[in-house]
Design a protein around this motif. Structure first.
Motif, PDB file in Angstrom:
ATOM      1  N   PRO A 144     -11.494   0.166   5.348  1.00 32.16           N
ATOM      2  CA  PRO A 144     -10.669   1.254   4.814  1.00 32.16           C
ATOM      3  C   PRO A 144     -10.132   2.159   5.925  1.00 32.16           C
ATOM      4  O   PRO A 144     -10.588   2.107   7.068  1.00 32.16           O
ATOM      5  N   PHE A 145      -9.171   2.987   5.546  1.00 35.25           N
ATOM      6  CA  PHE A 145      -8.597   3.995   6.448  1.00 35.25           C
ATOM      7  C   PHE A 145      -9.238   5.333   6.076  1.00 35.25           C
ATOM      8  O   PHE A 145     -10.224   5.754   6.677  1.00 35.25           O
ATOM      9  N   THR A 168       1.815   4.878   0.941  1.00 38.85           N
ATOM     10  CA  THR A 168       1.440   5.855   1.978  1.00 38.85           C
ATOM     11  C   THR A 168       2.363   7.056   1.796  1.00 38.85           C
ATOM     12  O   THR A 168       3.215   7.048   0.916  1.00 38.85           O
ATOM     13  N   ALA A 198      -7.296   1.290  10.794  1.00 42.11           N
ATOM     14  CA  ALA A 198      -8.066   0.294  10.056  1.00 42.11           C
ATOM     15  C   ALA A 198      -8.045  -1.067  10.749  1.00 42.11           C
ATOM     16  O   ALA A 198      -9.096  -1.629  11.060  1.00 42.11           O
ATOM     17  N   LEU A 204      -2.275   4.042   9.533  1.00 42.02           N
ATOM     18  CA  LEU A 204      -3.245   3.259   8.759  1.00 42.02           C
ATOM     19  C   LEU A 204      -3.591   1.968   9.505  1.00 42.02           C
ATOM     20  O   LEU A 204      -4.762   1.608   9.666  1.00 42.02           O
ATOM     21  N   VAL A 227      -7.972  -4.647  -2.304  1.00 39.17           N
ATOM     22  CA  VAL A 227      -6.678  -4.158  -1.817  1.00 39.17           C
ATOM     23  C   VAL A 227      -5.675  -4.189  -2.974  1.00 39.17           C
ATOM     24  O   VAL A 227      -5.830  -5.024  -3.868  1.00 39.17           O
ATOM     25  N   VAL A 240       0.866  -1.177   0.000  1.00 39.07           N
ATOM     26  CA  VAL A 240       0.000   0.000   0.000  1.00 39.07           C
ATOM     27  C   VAL A 240       0.903   1.228   0.000  1.00 39.07           C
ATOM     28  O   VAL A 240       1.780   1.350   0.863  1.00 39.07           O
ATOM     29  N   ARG A 269      -8.075  -0.088  -1.816  1.00 39.82           N
ATOM     30  CA  ARG A 269      -8.983   0.271  -0.715  1.00 39.82           C
ATOM     31  C   ARG A 269      -8.322   1.245   0.274  1.00 39.82           C
ATOM     32  O   ARG A 269      -9.008   2.019   0.946  1.00 39.82           O
ATOM     33  N   PHE A 270      -7.006   1.185   0.354  1.00 37.22           N
ATOM     34  CA  PHE A 270      -6.289   2.012   1.345  1.00 37.22           C
ATOM     35  C   PHE A 270      -5.595   3.209   0.715  1.00 37.22           C
ATOM     36  O   PHE A 270      -4.770   3.860   1.351  1.00 37.22           O
ATOM     37  N   GLU A 271      -5.932   3.482  -0.542  1.00 36.84           N
ATOM     38  CA  GLU A 271      -5.242   4.583  -1.226  1.00 36.84           C
ATOM     39  C   GLU A 271      -6.244   5.611  -1.748  1.00 36.84           C
ATOM     40  O   GLU A 271      -6.405   5.805  -2.955  1.00 36.84           O
TER      41      GLU A 271
END
Lengths: 132, 412
Positions: free
Chosen positions: B252-253, B95, B108, B104, B273, B93, B276-278
Motif C-alpha cells: 500500500p501507499f 488519486t 509503493a 504513489l 487492488v 486507481v 488497496r491504494f485508495e
C-alpha cells in the motif's frame, strides 16, 4: 494594464538607476522568486549608520526592475534604522501603480525590498510580512 | 479566420459557461489549458447533481443514497479505464492528480523494488512532479538518477539510450507530451527499450490523455498517470493506471480506511487492488464528474480533438513566426508535437508579456511551468506559454499575436 506600464515604470525598467554591484559591500543579499525564477541582489554600503551607496543586480520583469531602481534611489543617504522599517506600503506608494491584490505581481514589486530587509537584518531575523 | 475542425467549435464553445465572459472589457481568450482546462456544462451539472441528489460515502452504506453513489463512482472508474484502453477497471486507481499518482508509484513500487545503486532514468523535459518524487526515492534508497538530454529541436536525444538505458535501470519515467515544448515522446519504442533491459516505464500522461487518443495497451507502458482537471474534469481527482499484476505486487501507499481487509491491534491485511491504494474517503463527486468528462471527450472524439489542436498549432506556429523577436522553445513544426507553445520575446519579461496579454483578455501562463531544469537547459529563467484545447479558435491566436506586437512596441 495600461496603468501598470506607465511611463515611469517603463523608463526605470529600461534604464534602471544604480544597476550593478559594489566591490566590497557592507551587506549583500540575493532573493529569488520561485514563481518565476527572477532574482534580485542588493549590495549596500554603510558608513556611520547611513546607507552611502546601493547597487542592485539580477533579472526580472519590468515591475521588479523598476521597483528595485526606485528603491535604490530612495535608500541612498537613508539611515540604516530608517531603512530597516521602510515598509512595503512605502514602496508600493513610491512605485505608484495599481497592483491591486494580485499576489504574483506584489511578489515582483517587493522582491528588492525583501532582499534589502533580509540583508539588513541578517538571514533568519527577518519578519516576513510580504507573504499575504 | 480559417476553418480548422471537423466538429462545430463555435457550438461546442457554448457548452463552456466560463468562456462566455469578458475580461478587461474583451472576450476571454483562454490559452492556458495545459495548466488546467475549462469545464463543460455537462461536467458541472454532473458534479452538482451528485451533491444535490445522492451525496453519500461510498462502499459502506446499505442505504439507497450510498448505493447510488457507489454505483456511479465505480461506473466512472470503468469509463476512465475504457477511455485509456485499460483491460479492466481494476487497473485504475483514483488519486488526487498526476503528482499524487507518481508519488504513489515512487513510494509503493519504488520502496519495494528500488535499492542502493539502482538507477532511475528521467528526461530533461520532465515536470517537477516527475522529478522530485524520484529524487526523494533516491534519497531514501541510495538509488541514482540519470537524465536523457535533448537534441537541438527540443526532442529527446535518443542516441543516449544506448549508454543510459542499460541493465541496472529499474525505471524509466518519461512524459508523454512535454508541458513546455509540446514534444510528444515515442513512448511505445521507449517501453520496448525499457523492457529489454528489465526496467519498468512510467508515463506522465497529464498532457497527452486530454489531447490525443491514448491506449495504454498499445503503448506497452507499465504505469500511466494523469489529472482530471486538465481534461474537462474537476480538480482534486486524477488517476494512476498500472498493469494489474504490477498493482497486485505492490504494498500500500497510504494507510487508513477503505484500503484494508482485516485490522488487528498490531497489524492488518490489505484490500484487493485498486482499493488497496485508495485510503480514506475519495473525491466521490469529482470522480463521477471525471467519468462524465471522459464521456464528453469521447463523444467529440479524441482523434477529432487531436486534429483540431494540430490545426490550431500549425496556424499558431505560422502566426507567431511573424512576431519579431519571438523565439519558440522546442519543435518548430507540428510533427510529433502537441498544442503547447512556450516562447520568449526579446526585451520583454514573460510576466510583463502575460500582464499585457491579460489586458487584451488573453490568458497565458508566464514562469518556469514547473520545469526549472528544462528552462536552465535553455538558459532562460522563464518563458510565456500559450496552450490550446478543444474550445480554442484561430481568432484567439490572432489576438495573441496582436497582443505580443503591442508588448514589443511598449518595451522597444
Amino acid at each position: 494594464m495600461d496603468d501598470m506600464y506607465r511611463e515611469q515604470i517603463l523608463e526605470h525598467s529600461k534604464y534602471p538607476h544604480n544597476f550593478g554591484t559594489l566591490d566590497a559591500p557592507s551587506v549583500s543579499h540575493e532573493e529569488h522568486n520561485p514563481l518565476c525564477g527572477d532574482r534580485v541582489r542588493m549590495d549596500i554600503q554603510i558608513a556611520d549608520g547611513v546607507i552611502t551607496d546601493v547597487r542592485f543586480s539580477g533579472k526580472g520583469c519590468a515591475i521588479s526592475q523598476a521597483s528595485a531602481s526606485l528603491l535604490t534611489d530612495e535608500l541612498i543617504g537613508m539611515p540604516v534604522e530608517q531603512a530597516k522599517v521602510y515598509s512595503k506600503d512605502d514602496l508600493l506608494e513610491l512605485i505608484g501603480i495599481p497592483l491591486g491584490k494580485n499576489p504574483v505581481r506584489l511578489k515582483c514589486a517587493l522582491l528588492s525590498l525583501k532582499a534589502l530587509k533580509v540583508g539588513l537584518y541578517g538571514v533568519g531575523h527577518i519578519h516576513d510580512d510580504d507573504d499575504d | 479566420m480559417p476553418t480548422l475542425s471537423t466538429f462545430d467549435v463555435v457550438a461546442l464553445r457554448r457548452e463552456f459557461p466560463i468562456l462566455q465572459q469578458q475580461v478587461n472589457g474583451k472576450p476571454l481568450a483562454f490559452l492556458d489549458s495545459a495548466a488546467s482546462s475549462q469545464k463543460p456544462r455537462q461536467v458541472i451539472d454532473c458534479l452538482e447533481d451528485y451533491y444535490r441528489r445522492y451525496n453519500a460515502n461510498v462502499h459502506r452504506g446499505v442505504y439507497k443514497l450510498s448505493e447510488e453513489a457507489t454505483f456511479a463512482f465505480e461506473r466512472a472508474r470503468g469509463k476512465i479505464a475504457r477511455f485509456i484502453g485499460a483491460y479492466s477497471k481494476r487497473e485504475v486507481v483514483f488519486t488526487r492528480n498526476t503528482t499524487e499518482a507518481i508519488n504513489l508509484v515512487a513510494y509503493a513500487w519504488g520502496g519495494a523494488n528500488v535499492g542502493p545503486g539502482d538507477r532511475i532514468l528521467l528526461t530533461l523535459m520532465e515536470h517537477h512532479s516527475n522529478i522530485v518524487p524520484w529524487q526523494m526515492l533516491a534519497q531514501r534508497t541510495g538509488a541514482k538518477l540519470d537524465y536523457i538530454g535533448l537534441d537541438g529541436d527540443g526532442r529527446l536525444n535518443l542516441d543516449e539510450l544506448d549508454t543510459k538505458l542499460t541493465e541496472g535501470v529499474k525505471l524509466l519515467a518519461v512524459t508523454h507530451q512535454s508541458n513546455v515544448l509540446g514534444t510528444v515522446n515515442p513512448v511505445a519504442m521507449l517501453a520496448e527499450r525499457a523492457h529489454a533491459v528489465g526496467a519498468k516505464i512510467l508515463v506522465d500522461g497529464a498532457q497527452s490523455v486530454p489531447h490525443m487518443p491514448v491506449d495504454v495497451r498499445a503503448l506497452g507502458c507499465d504505469f500511466m498517470a494523469f489529472s482530471g482537471h486538465k481534461m474537462c474534469g474537476p480538480t482534486g481527482i486524477g488517476a494512476l493506471w498500472a498493469r494489474r499484476s504490477l498493482l497486485e505486487s505492490m504494498p500500500p501507499f497510504l494507510g487508513g480506511g477503505s484500503m484494508i481487509e482485516v485490522v488487528d491491534l498490531d497489524s492488518s491485511t490489505y484490500a484487493e487492488v485498486p482499493a488497496r491504494f485508495e485510503a480514506g474517503t475519495p473525491a466521490i463527486g469529482e470522480a463521477i464528474a471525471l467519468g462524465e468528462a471522459c464521456d464528453f471527450l469521447a463523444n467529440v472524439g479524441m482523434e477529432a480533438i487531436h486534429q483540431h489542436e494540430q490545426a490550431l498549432l500549425g496556424y499558431a506556429l505560422d502566426r507567431l513566426a511573424s512576431v519579431e523577436g519571438l523565439a519558440i522553445l522546442g519543435p518548430q513544426d507540428t510533427k510529433d508535437r502537441g498544442g503547447a507553445i512556450s516562447f520568449t520575446l526579446d526585451g520583454v519579461h514573460p510576466h510583463d508579456v502575460a500582464a499585457i496579454l491579460d489586458g487584451e483578455g488573453v490568458a497565458v501562463r508566464a514562469g518556469h511551468h514547473c520545469t526549472q531544469p528544462l528552462h536552465r537547459y535553455y538558459d532562460v529563467p522563464s518563458s510565456t506559454r500559450a496552450s490550446f484545447y478543444i474550445y480554442n479558435v484561430a481568432e484567439e491566436i490572432d489576438r495573441l499575436a496582436v497582443g505580443l506586437e503591442k508588448a514589443r512596441k511598449l518595451f522597444n
